[in-house]
Design a protein around this motif. Sequence first.
Motif, PDB file in Angstrom:
ATOM      1  N   UNK A 170      -5.913  -4.726 -13.605  1.00  0.00           N
ATOM      2  CA  UNK A 170      -4.639  -4.860 -14.295  1.00  0.00           C
ATOM      3  C   UNK A 170      -3.474  -4.295 -13.502  1.00  0.00           C
ATOM      4  N   UNK A 171      -3.734  -3.778 -12.324  1.00  0.00           N
ATOM      5  CA  UNK A 171      -2.666  -3.207 -11.527  1.00  0.00           C
ATOM      6  C   UNK A 171      -1.880  -4.308 -10.833  1.00  0.00           C
ATOM      7  N   UNK A 172      -0.574  -4.323 -11.049  1.00  0.00           N
ATOM      8  CA  UNK A 172       0.254  -5.355 -10.412  1.00  0.00           C
ATOM      9  C   UNK A 172       0.144  -5.366  -8.890  1.00  0.00           C
ATOM     10  N   UNK A 173       0.093  -4.201  -8.260  1.00  0.00           N
ATOM     11  CA  UNK A 173       0.033  -4.135  -6.794  1.00  0.00           C
ATOM     12  C   UNK A 173      -1.256  -4.777  -6.288  1.00  0.00           C
ATOM     13  N   UNK A 174      -2.388  -4.459  -6.922  1.00  0.00           N
ATOM     14  CA  UNK A 174      -3.671  -5.011  -6.468  1.00  0.00           C
ATOM     15  C   UNK A 174      -3.711  -6.530  -6.637  1.00  0.00           C
ATOM     16  N   UNK A 214       9.154 -14.654 -10.135  1.00  0.00           N
ATOM     17  CA  UNK A 214       8.519 -13.818 -11.157  1.00  0.00           C
ATOM     18  C   UNK A 214       8.888 -12.340 -10.929  1.00  0.00           C
ATOM     19  N   UNK A 215       8.823 -11.900  -9.685  1.00  0.00           N
ATOM     20  CA  UNK A 215       9.142 -10.503  -9.356  1.00  0.00           C
ATOM     21  C   UNK A 215      10.623 -10.221  -9.606  1.00  0.00           C
ATOM     22  N   UNK A 216      11.492 -11.160  -9.211  1.00  0.00           N
ATOM     23  CA  UNK A 216      12.933 -10.981  -9.450  1.00  0.00           C
ATOM     24  C   UNK A 216      13.222 -10.868 -10.946  1.00  0.00           C
ATOM     25  N   UNK A 217      12.551 -11.696 -11.734  1.00  0.00           N
ATOM     26  CA  UNK A 217      12.801 -11.742 -13.178  1.00  0.00           C
ATOM     27  C   UNK A 217      12.240 -10.518 -13.907  1.00  0.00           C
ATOM     28  N   UNK A 218      11.071 -10.033 -13.465  1.00  0.00           N
ATOM     29  CA  UNK A 218      10.365  -8.976 -14.198  1.00  0.00           C
ATOM     30  C   UNK A 218      10.400  -7.607 -13.523  1.00  0.00           C
ATOM     31  N   UNK A 219      10.842  -7.555 -12.277  1.00  0.00           N
ATOM     32  CA  UNK A 219      10.881  -6.284 -11.555  1.00  0.00           C
ATOM     33  C   UNK A 219       9.511  -5.799 -11.101  1.00  0.00           C
ATOM     34  N   UNK A 220       8.482  -6.585 -11.358  1.00  0.00           N
ATOM     35  CA  UNK A 220       7.118  -6.266 -10.942  1.00  0.00           C
ATOM     36  C   UNK A 220       6.297  -7.556 -10.976  1.00  0.00           C
ATOM     37  N   UNK A 246      -5.100  -9.556 -12.084  1.00  0.00           N
ATOM     38  CA  UNK A 246      -6.016  -9.896 -10.997  1.00  0.00           C
ATOM     39  C   UNK A 246      -7.018 -10.922 -11.504  1.00  0.00           C
ATOM     40  N   UNK A 247      -7.336 -11.905 -10.674  1.00  0.00           N
ATOM     41  CA  UNK A 247      -8.332 -12.902 -11.046  1.00  0.00           C
ATOM     42  C   UNK A 247      -9.702 -12.248 -11.092  1.00  0.00           C
ATOM     43  N   UNK A 248     -10.508 -12.641 -12.073  1.00  0.00           N
ATOM     44  CA  UNK A 248     -11.833 -12.052 -12.259  1.00  0.00           C
ATOM     45  C   UNK A 248     -12.865 -13.182 -12.301  1.00  0.00           C
ATOM     46  N   UNK A 261       0.827  -1.211   0.000  1.00  0.00           N
ATOM     47  CA  UNK A 261       0.000   0.000   0.000  1.00  0.00           C
ATOM     48  C   UNK A 261       0.858   1.258   0.000  1.00  0.00           C
ATOM     49  N   UNK A 262       1.935   1.230   0.797  1.00  0.00           N
ATOM     50  CA  UNK A 262       2.762   2.430   0.962  1.00  0.00           C
ATOM     51  C   UNK A 262       3.724   2.661  -0.202  1.00  0.00           C
ATOM     52  N   UNK A 263       4.449   1.621  -0.592  1.00  0.00           N
ATOM     53  CA  UNK A 263       5.546   1.824  -1.555  1.00  0.00           C
ATOM     54  C   UNK A 263       5.349   1.066  -2.860  1.00  0.00           C
ATOM     55  N   UNK A 264       4.251   0.340  -3.001  1.00  0.00           N
ATOM     56  CA  UNK A 264       4.062  -0.449  -4.203  1.00  0.00           C
ATOM     57  C   UNK A 264       5.019  -1.633  -4.209  1.00  0.00           C
ATOM     58  N   UNK A 265       5.416  -2.051  -5.383  1.00  0.00           N
ATOM     59  CA  UNK A 265       6.293  -3.219  -5.497  1.00  0.00           C
ATOM     60  C   UNK A 265       7.744  -2.769  -5.399  1.00  0.00           C
TER      61      UNK A 265
END
Length: 117
Positions: A82-86, A56-62, A67-69, A18-22
Amino acid sequence: MENKAALKLIDKILNDLDKTGINTDTLVNDIKELRTYALEEQIPLVVKVLRLTYEHIEENGTFLIPMLVDEEDEDVENDVENEPVESLKYLIALIKNLNNKINISDLKEYRDLLNQY
């Protein structure tokens, strides 16, 4: 998860998102630490999902998994989905309550999406 330290760590990860994102530096380490709790509690699905997530995060930086729908909501386009953080917050939050069958089902879906990516 049953471990109080693991639940605290989940809350910390969610607050940090919430505070700093990824922020890959702390986020990857926190997910790795959370994975050790899942190993101790012998929850193979969570262990696998967390490993795939931090790799996945290490490889892509995000976090690039959408999000599942729900099927009923598929035709509703929403930027939040579509937001990575959410999406990552949702994945981490699922781990808090593994007694919920929907949470287990969603974790399996995330596992499959991460494997396919």
